[in-house]
Design an enzyme around this catalytic site. Structure first.
Site, mmCIF file in Angstrom:
data_model
loop_
_atom_site.group_PDB
_atom_site.id
_atom_site.type_symbol
_atom_site.label_atom_id
_atom_site.label_comp_id
_atom_site.label_asym_id
_atom_site.label_seq_id
_atom_site.Cartn_x
_atom_site.Cartn_y
_atom_site.Cartn_z
ATOM 1 N N ASP A 24 0.563 -1.351 -0.053
ATOM 2 C CA ASP A 24 -0.003 0.153 -0.178
ATOM 3 C C ASP A 24 0.884 1.196 -0.039
ATOM 4 O OD1 ASP A 24 -2.168 -1.656 -0.003
ATOM 5 O OD2 ASP A 24 -2.344 -1.772 2.183
ATOM 6 N N LYS A 29 1.761 2.065 -5.308
ATOM 7 C CA LYS A 29 2.422 1.710 -6.592
ATOM 8 C C LYS A 29 1.337 1.737 -7.709
ATOM 9 C CE LYS A 29 2.385 -2.482 -4.305
ATOM 10 N NZ LYS A 29 1.864 -2.132 -3.142
ATOM 11 N N GLY A 36 -4.707 -4.216 -3.803
ATOM 12 C CA GLY A 36 -5.531 -3.089 -4.324
ATOM 13 C C GLY A 36 -4.745 -1.997 -4.568
ATOM 14 N N HIS A 37 -4.786 -1.726 -5.797
ATOM 15 C CA HIS A 37 -4.082 -0.480 -6.177
ATOM 16 C C HIS A 37 -4.687 0.740 -6.703
ATOM 17 C CE1 HIS A 37 -0.406 -3.450 -7.320
ATOM 18 N NE2 HIS A 37 -0.796 -3.464 -6.048
ATOM 19 N N GLN A 88 1.888 -6.084 -3.394
ATOM 20 C CA GLN A 88 2.386 -6.353 -1.982
ATOM 21 C C GLN A 88 3.544 -5.460 -1.590
ATOM 22 O OE1 GLN A 88 1.251 -9.552 -3.493
ATOM 23 N NE2 GLN A 88 -0.617 -8.499 -3.147
HETATM 24 P P1 GDP Z 1 -0.894 0.385 -3.649
HETATM 25 O O1 GDP Z 1 -1.313 -0.962 -3.116
HETATM 26 O O2 GDP Z 1 0.663 0.407 -3.372
HETATM 27 O O3 GDP Z 1 -1.277 0.634 -5.071
HETATM 28 O O4 GDP Z 1 -1.414 1.383 -2.772
HETATM 29 P P2 GDP Z 1 -2.742 1.485 -2.240
HETATM 30 O O5 GDP Z 1 -3.590 2.186 -3.398
HETATM 31 O O6 GDP Z 1 -3.384 0.347 -1.699
HETATM 32 O O7 GDP Z 1 -2.833 2.777 -0.930
HETATM 33 C C1 GDP Z 1 -2.233 3.931 -1.251
HETATM 34 C C2 GDP Z 1 -3.327 5.039 -0.718
HETATM 35 O O8 GDP Z 1 -2.777 6.183 -0.657
HETATM 36 C C3 GDP Z 1 -4.557 5.031 -1.868
HETATM 37 O O9 GDP Z 1 -5.601 5.553 -1.257
HETATM 38 C C4 GDP Z 1 -3.802 6.226 -2.800
HETATM 39 O O10 GDP Z 1 -5.048 6.876 -3.234
HETATM 40 C C5 GDP Z 1 -3.344 7.131 -1.569
HETATM 41 N N1 GDP Z 1 -2.038 7.865 -2.055
HETATM 42 C C6 GDP Z 1 -1.218 7.863 -3.064
HETATM 43 N N2 GDP Z 1 -0.323 8.675 -2.743
HETATM 44 C C7 GDP Z 1 -0.359 9.624 -1.904
HETATM 45 C C8 GDP Z 1 -0.072 10.510 -1.669
HETATM 46 O O11 GDP Z 1 1.003 11.067 -2.016
HETATM 47 N N3 GDP Z 1 -0.692 11.410 -0.410
HETATM 48 C C9 GDP Z 1 -1.872 10.893 -0.045
HETATM 49 N N4 GDP Z 1 -2.427 11.857 0.911
HETATM 50 N N5 GDP Z 1 -2.442 9.932 -0.414
HETATM 51 C C10 GDP Z 1 -1.533 9.091 -1.346
HETATM 52 P P1 IMO Z 2 -1.008 -4.134 -2.239
HETATM 53 O O1 IMO Z 2 -0.437 -4.658 -3.670
HETATM 54 C C1 IMO Z 2 -1.005 -4.654 2.007
HETATM 55 C C2 IMO Z 2 -1.178 -8.772 3.532
HETATM 56 C C3 IMO Z 2 -2.320 -9.140 4.547
HETATM 57 C C4 IMO Z 2 -2.028 -10.244 5.426
HETATM 58 C C5 IMO Z 2 -0.766 -10.826 4.378
HETATM 59 C C6 IMO Z 2 -0.959 -12.130 3.777
HETATM 60 O O2 IMO Z 2 -2.258 -3.420 -2.293
HETATM 61 O O3 IMO Z 2 0.247 -3.514 -1.600
HETATM 62 P P2 IMO Z 2 -2.613 -12.910 1.826
HETATM 63 O O4 IMO Z 2 -4.017 -12.539 1.406
HETATM 64 O O5 IMO Z 2 -1.585 -12.538 0.760
HETATM 65 O O6 IMO Z 2 -2.366 -14.301 2.321
HETATM 66 O O7 IMO Z 2 -2.135 -11.896 3.216
HETATM 67 O O8 IMO Z 2 -0.334 -9.789 3.276
HETATM 68 N N1 IMO Z 2 -1.368 -8.223 2.374
HETATM 69 C C7 IMO Z 2 -1.030 -6.902 2.008
HETATM 70 N N2 IMO Z 2 -1.076 -5.676 2.699
HETATM 71 N N3 IMO Z 2 -0.964 -4.408 0.717
HETATM 72 C C8 IMO Z 2 -1.424 -5.510 -0.081
HETATM 73 O O9 IMO Z 2 -1.116 -5.471 -1.307
HETATM 74 C C9 IMO Z 2 -1.463 -6.897 0.528
HETATM 75 N N4 IMO Z 2 -1.605 -8.129 0.101
HETATM 76 C C10 IMO Z 2 -1.383 -8.869 0.987
HETATM 77 O O10 IMO Z 2 -3.037 -7.996 5.095
HETATM 78 O O11 IMO Z 2 -1.263 -9.449 6.360
HETATM 79 MG MG MG Z 3 -2.795 -1.444 -1.894
#
Ligand code: GDP
Ligand code: IMO
Ligand code: MG
Length: 423
Positions: free
Chosen positions: A13, A16, A40-41, A224
């Protein structure tokens, strides 16, 4: 011709999805190499927020091809929903998306097994996303899995039945209270398989070889984060794939010597969803402020993310494991208003300093040692040139570059595509 990688350096998270979307214009192909719908991207532009789980984050750009590589595990039911959610955006999936025949399928019973396994662990559960990731990779390495290419072959439903029956026995053996109606789940699964078939299945490694011979450029999108890597993460509280750079080689069929840049993404602080060690985790107002301002809720499960200060020991480790050539710092805007900002520069255990990421991070006696920095008051989320950033914020960045010995090439100051400072 080039292959660049983009991957998370913490526990996922990091942002990416946002950065892949920003960089897509520079590439011909965006390719996911591991993980599955546990990811979840999030992408934000034109006032709309999109969350992608299996589909690569280049899908909104006209000129790029998006590949779901052999290292990915696919749940056809979730995939179908993802495609349906994108229907209003008129994307021609048959020409913009393709799937490796060697990618493994997540069956309904994989999801059930994941749930049963977590129930059987009680308090020591992994905190899995319950998407069936662990059981599917177990069947892959155990040589029992069903691959996307199998559904083009005769008799795959017999193979399916055999494996699903075996899973039901395993679930029974775990002796937990898990209620389910497999027939309904299977109906959805087989319907979704028909939808999946509308996307081209390809011999993706061959596609990649040809594209590279044609001088095309590829961005491999990680899921991840490095600390969730099956080998190098905080085992057993990890996911079941190699999230680090080497995973892109095995997950796409890319030879190591073709990789040029490795983009490492990190948040200006740290978050983690699910169970497992987290040395810099905060349980005070600072942690609450990060969670609130950063809107730290999982994009896949909606669970609150645990928050804490930046862990430089862990970050240095992730930079090394991946061979990061360029860093991207996300969510610095969330730290605006903190009087003091801390960075963990080493750990302490039984009075001894520990400067590397140790085998047992989960040891309760392992304490973070912090260096303090002055905070900044200004809202930086509307700043789009480096020179206008507060000095104390720039000092924070300078310190990290010096310690990590890698330049920070992108500073993200908000979730939107436009809130990105490229240096
Ligand atoms: P990913 O899994 O690495 O793609 O990241 P996620 O989408 O799960 O989580 C990142 C969260 O932070 C999302 O809600 C984005 O919209 C938000 N986000 C990304 N970059 C920034 C930033 O620079 N500032 C803020 N406030 N939010 C951001
Ligand atoms: P993105 O790509 C954050 C965590 C789960 C759990 C562990 C194992 O959005 O960054 P799994 O379902 O893979 O067996 O879970 O890994 N986890 C993540 N945490 N971002 C993710 O993906 C994750 N994918 C799995 O919360 O702790
Ligand atoms: Mg994510």
């Amino acid at each position: 011709m080039k292959v660049d990688l983009l991957l998370g350096l913490q526990w996922g998270d990091e942002g990416k999805g946002k950065i892949v979307d920003v960089l897509t214009k520079n590439y011909d192909i965006i390719a996911r190499f591991q993980g599955g719908p546990n990811a979840g991207h999030t992408l934000e532009f034109d006032g709309i927020k999109h969350v992608l789980h299996t589909i690569p984050s280049g899908i909104f750009h006209k000129n790029s091809m998006n590949l779901i590589g052999n290292g990915v595990v696919i749940d056809p039911v979730i995939f179908q929903k993802e495609i349906e959610n994108l229907e209003p955006f008129n994307i021609d999936f048959s020409s913009k998306l393709c799937i490796s025949r060697k990618a493994h399928l997540i069956l309904p019973t994989h999801r059930l097994l994941d749930a049963a396994s977590e129930l059987s662990k009680g308090k020591s559960k992994i905190g899995s996303t319950l998407k069936g990731i662990g059981p599917t990779y177990m069947d892959k390495t155990g040589r029992n899995g069903i691959r996307v290419g199998d559904i083009e072959l005769e008799g795959w439903s017999d193979k399916y039945r055999k494996l699903a029956n075996k899973h039901e026995l395993l679930i029974k053996n775990l002796n937990v209270d898990l209620q389910y109606k497999l027939t309904e789940l299977e109906n959805d699964f087989f319907k979704a398989i028909e939808k999946l078939k509308k996307i081209p299945f390809i011999d993706s490694e061959n596609f990649i070889f040809n594209e590279l011979d044609d001088n095309k450029s590829i961005l491999a999108e990680g899921a991840q984060g490095s600390l969730l890597d099956i080998d190098f993460g905080t085992y057993p509280f990890v996911t079941s794939s190699n999230t680090t750079a080497a995973g892109a080689c095995t997950g796409l069929g890319i030879p190591p010597n073709k990789i040029k840049e490795v983009f490492g993404i990190f948040k200006a602080y740290t978050t983690r969803v699910g169970s497992g060690p987290f040395p810099t985790e905060l349980f005070d107002n600072d942690g609450e402020q990060m969670a609130k301002v950063g809107n730290e809720f999982g994009a896949t499960t909606g669970r609150p993310r645990r928050c804490g200060w930046l862990d430089l020991v862990a970050l240095k480790y992730a930079v090394k494991v991946n061979g990061v050539t360029s860093l991207m710092m996300m969510k610095g805007d969330v730290l605006s208003g903190f009087k003091k900002i801390k960075i963990c520069t080493e750990y302490e255990q039984n009075g001894k300093a520990i400067k590397h990421f140790p085998y047992s991070v989960s040891d309760k006696l392992l304490k973070p040692v912090y260096t303090e920095f002055k905070g900044w008051k200004e809202d930086i989320s509307k700043i789009n040139d480096e020179k206008s950033l507060p000095k104390t914020f720039l000092d924070y960045i300078k310190y990290l570059e010096k310690e990590l010995k890698v330049p920070i090439s992108i500073i993200s100051v908000g979730p939107d595509r436009t809130q990105t400072i490229i240096r």
